[in-house]
Design an enzyme around this catalytic site. Structure first.
Site, mmCIF file in Angstrom:
data_model
loop_
_atom_site.group_PDB
_atom_site.id
_atom_site.type_symbol
_atom_site.label_atom_id
_atom_site.label_comp_id
_atom_site.label_asym_id
_atom_site.label_seq_id
_atom_site.Cartn_x
_atom_site.Cartn_y
_atom_site.Cartn_z
ATOM 1 N N ASP A 74 0.846 -1.181 0.000
ATOM 2 C CA ASP A 74 0.000 0.000 0.000
ATOM 3 C C ASP A 74 0.892 1.244 0.000
ATOM 4 O O ASP A 74 1.798 1.355 0.829
ATOM 5 C CB ASP A 74 -0.904 -0.016 1.230
ATOM 6 C CG ASP A 74 -2.054 0.959 1.092
ATOM 7 O OD1 ASP A 74 -2.463 1.251 -0.050
ATOM 8 O OD2 ASP A 74 -2.554 1.432 2.131
ATOM 9 N N GLU A 95 -9.694 12.918 7.529
ATOM 10 C CA GLU A 95 -9.517 14.243 6.935
ATOM 11 C C GLU A 95 -10.840 15.009 6.881
ATOM 12 O O GLU A 95 -10.887 16.188 7.206
ATOM 13 C CB GLU A 95 -8.943 14.105 5.524
ATOM 14 C CG GLU A 95 -7.523 13.553 5.492
ATOM 15 C CD GLU A 95 -7.150 13.059 4.102
ATOM 16 O OE1 GLU A 95 -7.414 11.875 3.800
ATOM 17 O OE2 GLU A 95 -6.610 13.868 3.311
ATOM 18 N N THR A 112 -9.165 -5.267 3.972
ATOM 19 C CA THR A 112 -8.997 -4.418 2.797
ATOM 20 C C THR A 112 -10.041 -4.907 1.797
ATOM 21 O O THR A 112 -10.136 -6.105 1.556
ATOM 22 C CB THR A 112 -7.586 -4.587 2.193
ATOM 23 O OG1 THR A 112 -6.618 -4.293 3.203
ATOM 24 C CG2 THR A 112 -7.375 -3.685 0.996
ATOM 25 N N GLN A 115 -4.068 2.047 15.180
ATOM 26 C CA GLN A 115 -2.909 2.463 14.369
ATOM 27 C C GLN A 115 -2.044 3.482 15.107
ATOM 28 O O GLN A 115 -0.811 3.386 15.105
ATOM 29 C CB GLN A 115 -3.438 3.059 13.053
ATOM 30 C CG GLN A 115 -2.363 3.472 12.067
ATOM 31 C CD GLN A 115 -2.958 4.138 10.808
ATOM 32 O OE1 GLN A 115 -4.178 4.165 10.621
ATOM 33 N NE2 GLN A 115 -2.108 4.672 9.957
ATOM 34 N N HIS A 125 -3.326 14.238 0.795
ATOM 35 C CA HIS A 125 -3.570 13.354 1.951
ATOM 36 C C HIS A 125 -2.399 13.412 2.926
ATOM 37 O O HIS A 125 -2.589 13.577 4.138
ATOM 38 C CB HIS A 125 -3.808 11.929 1.469
ATOM 39 C CG HIS A 125 -3.888 10.921 2.584
ATOM 40 N ND1 HIS A 125 -4.921 10.901 3.492
ATOM 41 C CD2 HIS A 125 -3.049 9.917 2.950
ATOM 42 C CE1 HIS A 125 -4.726 9.914 4.372
ATOM 43 N NE2 HIS A 125 -3.597 9.306 4.054
ATOM 44 N N ASP A 138 -9.016 0.809 2.057
ATOM 45 C CA ASP A 138 -8.005 0.465 3.058
ATOM 46 C C ASP A 138 -8.577 0.823 4.440
ATOM 47 O O ASP A 138 -8.225 1.838 5.036
ATOM 48 C CB ASP A 138 -6.733 1.266 2.748
ATOM 49 C CG ASP A 138 -5.643 1.065 3.791
ATOM 50 O OD1 ASP A 138 -5.639 0.019 4.454
ATOM 51 O OD2 ASP A 138 -4.812 1.980 3.937
ATOM 52 N N GLU A 167 -10.397 4.361 3.743
ATOM 53 C CA GLU A 167 -9.494 5.156 2.906
ATOM 54 C C GLU A 167 -9.835 4.870 1.452
ATOM 55 O O GLU A 167 -9.795 3.714 1.014
ATOM 56 C CB GLU A 167 -8.018 4.841 3.210
ATOM 57 C CG GLU A 167 -7.570 5.357 4.572
ATOM 58 C CD GLU A 167 -6.055 5.335 4.780
ATOM 59 O OE1 GLU A 167 -5.339 4.686 3.972
ATOM 60 O OE2 GLU A 167 -5.586 5.965 5.752
ATOM 61 N N GLU A 196 -9.132 4.452 -2.113
ATOM 62 C CA GLU A 196 -7.937 4.174 -2.903
ATOM 63 C C GLU A 196 -8.309 3.445 -4.186
ATOM 64 O O GLU A 196 -9.400 2.891 -4.320
ATOM 65 C CB GLU A 196 -6.948 3.277 -2.117
ATOM 66 C CG GLU A 196 -6.523 3.847 -0.774
ATOM 67 C CD GLU A 196 -5.304 3.141 -0.172
ATOM 68 O OE1 GLU A 196 -4.622 2.393 -0.897
ATOM 69 O OE2 GLU A 196 -5.039 3.363 1.019
ATOM 70 N N ARG A 225 -8.127 4.000 13.462
ATOM 71 C CA ARG A 225 -7.150 5.068 13.719
ATOM 72 C C ARG A 225 -6.546 5.008 15.114
ATOM 73 O O ARG A 225 -5.376 5.342 15.300
ATOM 74 C CB ARG A 225 -7.811 6.441 13.533
ATOM 75 C CG ARG A 225 -8.366 6.683 12.146
ATOM 76 C CD ARG A 225 -7.260 6.751 11.111
ATOM 77 N NE ARG A 225 -7.824 6.930 9.769
ATOM 78 C CZ ARG A 225 -7.121 6.746 8.660
ATOM 79 N NH1 ARG A 225 -5.858 6.356 8.722
ATOM 80 N NH2 ARG A 225 -7.677 6.914 7.484
ATOM 81 N N LYS A 257 -4.683 -1.808 10.358
ATOM 82 C CA LYS A 257 -5.027 -1.969 8.939
ATOM 83 C C LYS A 257 -5.307 -3.423 8.572
ATOM 84 O O LYS A 257 -6.049 -3.685 7.628
ATOM 85 C CB LYS A 257 -3.848 -1.515 8.065
ATOM 86 C CG LYS A 257 -3.394 -0.092 8.271
ATOM 87 C CD LYS A 257 -4.231 0.872 7.461
ATOM 88 C CE LYS A 257 -3.549 2.232 7.349
ATOM 89 N NZ LYS A 257 -4.326 3.135 6.489
#
Lengths: 423, 423
Positions: free
Chosen positions: B136, B371, B265, B248, B143, B241, B207, B209, B245, B261
């Site tokens: 990844d 975000e 996925t 992580q 970002h 993804d 996320e 992607e 948080r 993570k």
């Protein structure tokens, strides 16, 4: 009546040299390819390999409850391992029985012996399993402390998470190589005092590790407990987590090591079963603070295994540069597996988990050149050579074994030579 | 004479709804399983799947130079992809020809049409490939800047390496799931103000992607250049993804994200070929400082693909919360692949590479809740709901497509619902 395959009094009718890694009490599994033949499962005994596919074809393994004899004829052990722990034990017991010097079944049939035994020096070893995921941990307190002292705060070297969880990350599966396969010095981006350049790594290192192989798939979404871990871990190998320190240093914040590690990981071809390692179980170090409930484990979670690193400059005899023990590890394999699955992530048969660099308390028990040379500040002195990091042509050799009651259970050698960069 | 399969004037005799993702100009590949049948290769057209195994059995694909027709009957596309780029193009051209409304070959044989066409709603999709390694990346400047502003230095948000190389890390392959498979909220260690606890993540995120799939194995030890990358990249999917948080945040220093993570996925089942995406090629942003030689690339390296995120609280209509474009990416896929192999690491057929979260310049073009809610400080307001992070029962839907000359080439929907934690 079948005897305990770990009984130190057992002897095999196959010659097993004194001080060798593969007495009848070991019986590690691997995949080998005889000249002109296809890859298949085998077990090491002395300086021979016993061919499980041939044994099965001759009817010797029918008693071991094998549901499907074709598992011995495949180019990986995955299908064999998927048969589960009771079967692993039963199969090892049967092989031990067949090789027992008191048992005439195979011993006295030279026409069969000839078909099932191969000299290890005459066969080609293959990767023992297809590896679906490779995770590398960072579980030696001494190693993490050394790295923290060098690169962060000498007074406060451990990061806040380190004693709360076994830190780990995913590594690359396509570049896991067998012992004997040479490793090429990688190129990559390194930061110098005044520029950033792409070129051969100037800080090549090894990391002395062990690895464990998963023999049972876990249920997706469900954590494996520390108590259940033994049903999932088939056996162990030695592992060299080759590292390009300069590439790693520039790239690793914030997502961790990538190209500084992904060019090569070396493992031994013979997987020593957890059952054969049982006599070497010892308690791990006291964990303070006590781990959270999901990481707590009963019993002797560590293994007293001697580990050594030998370094051989091109054309010179190798000399030992590190001597340590796997017993020092802070986090056990059961804790690593419980952590890895604690978020519901599943493991599959063939997954590989590296221990992280094994370092002990003494300065000659550190498992990387980074530590042994203190990031290059104190190069190792050899007759005719000094080493802060590896040079082209250097051979790196790992040895590992447990020893008790006169029986040595070992991994065989993990050996690779560093080739010059291509660029 | 065969026509250009990207020609916007092409029409198929299979109905392809206006505004749908799968017109005849797309023809994405996947693996599907019809009721009562085994998994096999298929191509999406409109709301149908065309069964490549059946097409081959009826002799329709013999002209496409297929060396071994069994590649269509396997449970993954790996063997098909390994045939190489000239073959990918030839096969897609032949399928386009067969589906062309001007071609009577298959159109006028209802007994064959019935055998080769399945309603998408009646088949089960499978993972398109066996994935040997998953990497990844972190290649959106916007970002990385947003994350740096939130967690590091608002005045100096980018890390020193970011503009020199496409930062990336290895992820877990065993937990790559298809669209439609629900995702369970993971448990893990989170640091609170005064303690460290194990429990359900309280900061669940997506996320946005894309991912690209490798269709050609590279030679171990040899880097793939940016110019060669097109021969190695078969096609693309949408990728979520999923990120916890809080897990992580506590674990990721120094070895990167792991359990935050590795629980899931998600990808779309249809792989849109790079050939079908060719009309959407655009130049990427100016790269300053200029990349080192091995990362330099000629031509239009980016793709102008519209990407959207929709969020649907349980029982409510989904609403769009992000709208961005893949054209903003700082590092291109060719650069990512060149970097990944720049240390000699090999790629294998079926490897998956994620782009990293795709964020654009505008505040509604950011591809994660982290975000969009600015780390929870500015929750999104919904009719009847507000969201700083995901809640149980939320559905997350990604959409992605290119559009030009009235033709829309899309990925289909990437959809999954968040289930409550088990603990």
């Amino acid at each position: 009546m079948r005897r305990d395959p770990n009984d130190p009094r057992l002897r095999s009718w196959v010659e097993t040299p004194a001080g060798g890694d593969f007495p009848i009490q070991n019986l590690p599994f691997g995949v080998f390819q005889p000249a002109g033949g296809v890859p298949r499962a085998g077990v090491a005994i002395g300086e021979e390999v016993i061919d499980l596919a041939a044994l099965a074809a001759l009817g010797y393994l029918a008693v071991a409850d094998t549901p499907d004899q074709s598992v011995f004829s495949r180019p990986s052990l995955n299908a064999l391992l998927a048969l589960g722990r009771p079967y692993w034990r039963s199969l090892r017991g049967r092989i031990s029985e067949l090789l027992d010097s008191d048992n005439a079944e195979l011993r006295d049939r030279p026409e069969h012996r000839e078909r099932v035994l191969h000299r290890q020096s005459r066969v080609r070893m293959r990767l023992p399993v297809e590896i679906g995921d490779y995770v590398d941990f960072y579980s030696s307190l001494e190693h993490a402390t050394n790295v923290g002292k060098m690169f962060r705060d000498p007074a406060n070297p451990l990061l806040p998470n380190w004693k709360h969880l076994p830190v780990g990350y995913h590594g690359r599966c396509s570049t896991i190589f067998l012992s004997g396969q040479d490793v090429r010095r990688p190129c990559g981006q390194r930061k110098t005092a005044d520029s950033i350049e792409y070129g051969p790594s100037g800080r090549m290192d090894f990391e002395l590790e062990t690895g464990f192989l998963i023999g049972r798939a876990s249920e997706p979404g469900r954590a494996v407990t520390t108590a259940e871990a033994a049903d999932y871990i088939f056996g162990m190998v030695l592992l060299n987590d080759w590292s390009a320190r300069d590439i790693q240093q520039f790239e690793y914040v914030p997502l961790g090591p990538f190209l500084g590690k992904s060019f090569a990981t070396s493992i031994t071809p013979w997987v020593v079963t957890m059952e054969a390692l049982e006599p070497f179980r010892v308690a791990g170090p006291l964990q303070d603070p006590p781990p959270l409930a999901y990481l707590r484990a009963e019993g002797a979670g560590n293994l007293d295994l001697n580990l050594e690193v030998w370094l051989g400059p091109a054309g010179e005899d190798a000399r030992r540069i590190c001597r340590t023990s796997f017993r020092h590890m802070y986090w056990s394999m059961a804790q690593q597996l419980a952590h890895l699955t604690s978020n519901g992530a599943s493991v599959r048969v063939g997954d590989l988990c590296g221990s992280g660099t094994v370092s002990g308390p003494a300065a000659d028990s550190w498992g990387s050149l980074l530590e042994l040379s203190w990031n290059g500040a104190r190069p190792l002195e050899f007759p005719g050579a000094r080493r802060a990091f590896l040079e082209d042509g250097d051979s790196v050799i790992f040895r590992g074994w447990g020893e008790r009651d006169g029986v040595r259970v070992g991994f065989g050698e993990l050996r690779a030579r560093l080739l010059p960069a291509l660029a």
